[in-house]
Design an enzyme around this catalytic site. Structure first.
Site, mmCIF file in Angstrom:
data_model
loop_
_atom_site.group_PDB
_atom_site.id
_atom_site.type_symbol
_atom_site.label_atom_id
_atom_site.label_comp_id
_atom_site.label_asym_id
_atom_site.label_seq_id
_atom_site.Cartn_x
_atom_site.Cartn_y
_atom_site.Cartn_z
ATOM 1 N N LYS A 2 -5.760 101.432 -106.864
ATOM 2 C CA LYS A 2 -5.070 101.347 -108.158
ATOM 3 C C LYS A 2 -5.657 100.241 -109.039
ATOM 4 O O LYS A 2 -5.535 100.315 -110.266
ATOM 5 C CB LYS A 2 -3.569 101.149 -107.949
ATOM 6 C CG LYS A 2 -2.850 102.425 -107.493
ATOM 7 C CD LYS A 2 -1.344 102.305 -107.658
ATOM 8 C CE LYS A 2 -0.639 103.649 -107.702
ATOM 9 N NZ LYS A 2 -0.404 104.342 -106.475
ATOM 10 N N GLU A 18 2.627 94.630 -111.911
ATOM 11 C CA GLU A 18 2.402 95.420 -113.123
ATOM 12 C C GLU A 18 3.592 95.252 -114.046
ATOM 13 O O GLU A 18 4.718 95.074 -113.572
ATOM 14 C CB GLU A 18 2.275 96.879 -112.676
ATOM 15 C CG GLU A 18 1.760 97.819 -113.703
ATOM 16 C CD GLU A 18 1.464 99.184 -113.087
ATOM 17 O OE1 GLU A 18 0.327 99.416 -112.646
ATOM 18 O OE2 GLU A 18 2.384 100.024 -113.059
ATOM 19 N N HIS A 24 11.024 106.934 -106.884
ATOM 20 C CA HIS A 24 9.691 107.030 -107.500
ATOM 21 C C HIS A 24 8.928 108.272 -107.064
ATOM 22 O O HIS A 24 7.714 108.332 -107.189
ATOM 23 C CB HIS A 24 8.840 105.783 -107.207
ATOM 24 C CG HIS A 24 9.495 104.504 -107.634
ATOM 25 N ND1 HIS A 24 9.822 104.239 -108.937
ATOM 26 C CD2 HIS A 24 9.892 103.429 -106.920
ATOM 27 C CE1 HIS A 24 10.395 103.051 -109.024
ATOM 28 N NE2 HIS A 24 10.458 102.542 -107.816
ATOM 29 N N ARG A 69 -6.725 115.225 -106.049
ATOM 30 C CA ARG A 69 -6.373 116.335 -105.155
ATOM 31 C C ARG A 69 -5.516 117.319 -105.917
ATOM 32 O O ARG A 69 -5.142 117.077 -107.067
ATOM 33 C CB ARG A 69 -5.559 115.786 -103.981
ATOM 34 C CG ARG A 69 -4.332 115.000 -104.457
ATOM 35 C CD ARG A 69 -3.433 114.595 -103.315
ATOM 36 N NE ARG A 69 -2.480 113.564 -103.701
ATOM 37 C CZ ARG A 69 -1.291 113.788 -104.225
ATOM 38 N NH1 ARG A 69 -0.888 115.025 -104.470
ATOM 39 N NH2 ARG A 69 -0.491 112.789 -104.542
#
Ligand code: ADP
Ligand code: ADP
Ligand code: MG
Length: 473
Positions: free
Chosen positions: A110, A184, A219, A276
């Site tokens: 990430k 973040e 999430h 994917r």
């Protein structure tokens, strides 16, 4: 040309991939662990190979070689985003139906992927490697290698940061064998909007429009739809172009998804790229007519994309509900047991991708998703009505599930107006009220008598079951 494909996955996604392989007259090979010897996916392929673990890349590659397959399709989850499988394929001279190993490596990280996006001019969520300024709270601690909503912690105050980092790091080490975390900025009340990407080996990249996946728990997505009610043609163009730029920067080959958070002011931020096929890919197929697995295979064969951007259209509206073996009313705890009755809905515009049938034993070893219910209709309103009906007609007994919960979400007034974001469920506690009484009595009775055979049931009850009139209750 690909003649035989081993699918390195189980459940509904393996079965869905086998369908396309059959249509393309490509031989299919399933892999299974002992507990899945009689599972639906194991018996749905032309051939099957036993493996000691779905997570052992070298065992999977050996199984493909033994079966004389040319290619491996990783599905989603398991090894689909692990460079171990794609690189083992390369070493063995097998085609990996997915992007290049370097792309998986960069996009699976990430931090690295966000650095690449910044270079490309795609907006990213602000992040800090150590401590954010106090004025930036709340913040989100995230695992560098995270996925499936795991390894994430919301932090409201600076004094909670150290504890959150430590616990996210422990979870990440266990789940992803990578304990790195970062911080973040927390976007307030975002919608999750993602773009489907296709790239070929000749440098062409297109997007196949958006999917809105804002209805989530922990999430993780549970209801997805396309088109998004938040989208305008101008925003679709801006976000779609950004997604294409992101994929081009990664030299993307195959099917992938660029995920964004869209804030209430209309600003969007890159979250991550999934290298994917996505769980929710069928809604894109319903509105475009594409078969994304077919495209993946064509791309892996080195063919040029079948479509240019200007050829693609979104027609009508599609919604997907993920049917999970879990109890929403009890913090979404996973449930287990043997499925006694499994009666998926049918009808115009209804698609069910199932991984189970009557007799399947649902344990705790795998993701608790049992099936995906996908509907298509001309308009969003009609698609919602169709979904409500299809959920009412979906009978699963023997394992507690989230069908009634999904029906309450889909039926809510805010869902109808498209007023949704990633906090929808917290903001609508009424969708979590206990629902056990709404299961039609005759269905419960049928289950208690041993399922659809209804041995020993009264003639009247047998008639009710066979005629399907319980669906009208
Ligand atoms: P999608 O992003 O396609 O909507 P999910 O987040 O629901 O999919 O994940 C799909 C499956 O893949 C689930 O079984 C989930 O547990 C698994 N999964 C997703 N990301 C990872 C990862 N990085 N590592 C391991 N499993 C993952
Ligand atoms: P995963 O790899 O687990 O799928 P993502 O980065 O895609 O992780 O995030 C999963 C979900 O968590 C998003 O769909 C969104 O609901 C929420 N989320 C992630 N990052 C943020 C953020 N910075 N602000 C608010 N919500 C976020
Ligand atoms: Mg994600």
């Amino acid at each position: 040309m690909i003649r035989k494909v081993l699918v390195a996955n189980r459940g509904e996604i393996a079965i869905r991939i086998f369908h396309t392989l059959r249509e393309m007259e490509i031989q299919s090979v399933a892999v299974y662990m002992d507990a899945d010897a009689a599972a639906l996916h194991t018996t749905s392929a032309d051939e099957r190979r036993r493996v000691s673990s779905y997570l052992d890349a070298s065992a999977i590659v050996q199984a493909a070689k033994d079966a004389q397959a040319d290619a491996i399709h990783p599905g989603y989850g398991f090894l689909s985003e692990a460079t171990s499988l794609s690189s083992a394929c390369e070493a063995a001279g097998l085609i990996f139906i997915g992007p290049k190993t370097e792309t998986i490596q960069v996009m699976g990280d990430k931090l690295e992927s966000k650095r690449l996006m910044e270079l490309t001019g795609v907006p990213v969520v602000p992040l800090w490697n150590d401590e954010p300024p106090d004025t930036e709270y709340p913040v989100l601690v995230k695992a560098v290698g995270g996925g499936g909503g795991r390894g994430m912690r919301l932090v409201e105050r600076p004094d909670q940061l150290a504890g959150a980092k430590a616990s996210a790091s422990r979870e990440a080490a266990k789940a992803f064998a990578d304990d790195r975390v970062f911080v973040e900025k927390y976007i307030q009340n975002p919608r999750h909007i993602e773009f489907q990407i296709l790239g070929d080996a000749h440098g062409h990249v297109i997007h196949v429009f958006e999917r809105e996946c804002s209805i989530q728990r922990r999430h993780q997505k549970i209801i997805e739809e396309t088109p998004s009610a938040a989208m305008t043609p101008a925003l679709r163009k801006t976000m779609g172009d950004a997604a294409v730029r992101a994929a081009q920067a990664a030299g993307y080959r195959g099917a992938g998804t660029v995920e964004f958070a869209l804030d209430p002011a209309g600003r969007f931020y890159f979250l991550e790229m999934n290298t994917r096929l996505q769980v929710e890919h069928p809604i894109t197929e319903m509105v475009t007519g594409l078969d994304l697995v077919r495209e993946q295979i064509r791309i892996a064969e080195g063919k040029v994309l079948s479509w240019a951007q200007a050829d693609l259209r979104q027609i009508g509206h599609a919604i997907e509900c993920r049917i999970y073996a879990e109890v929403p009313e009890q913090q979404f705890r996973p449930s287990t047991g043997e499925i006694v009755v499994y009666e998926p809905p049918t009808g115009p515009g209804v698609r069910v991708d199932s991984g189970v049938c009557a007799g399947t034993k649902v344990g705790i070893d795998y993701d608790p998703m049992l099936a995906k219910l996908i509907v298509w209709a001309n308009s969003r309103k009609d698609a919602i009505d169709r979904m409500k009906t299809a959920l009412r007609e979906f009978a699963i007994l023997g394992v507690e599930n989230n069908i009634e919960f999904l029906r309450r979400v889909i039926s809510s007034a805010d869902y109808a107006t498209g007023s949704i974001d990633t906090h929808f469920i917290e903001r609508h506690p009424d969708v979590l009220r206990d629902s056990s009484v709404t299961v039609p009595a005759v269905v419960l009775l049928a289950a208690s008598l041993g399922g659809p055979t209804l041995n020993g049931a009264s003639a009247q009850l047998q008639e009710v079951w066979r005629s399907g009139s319980w669906r009208n209750t």
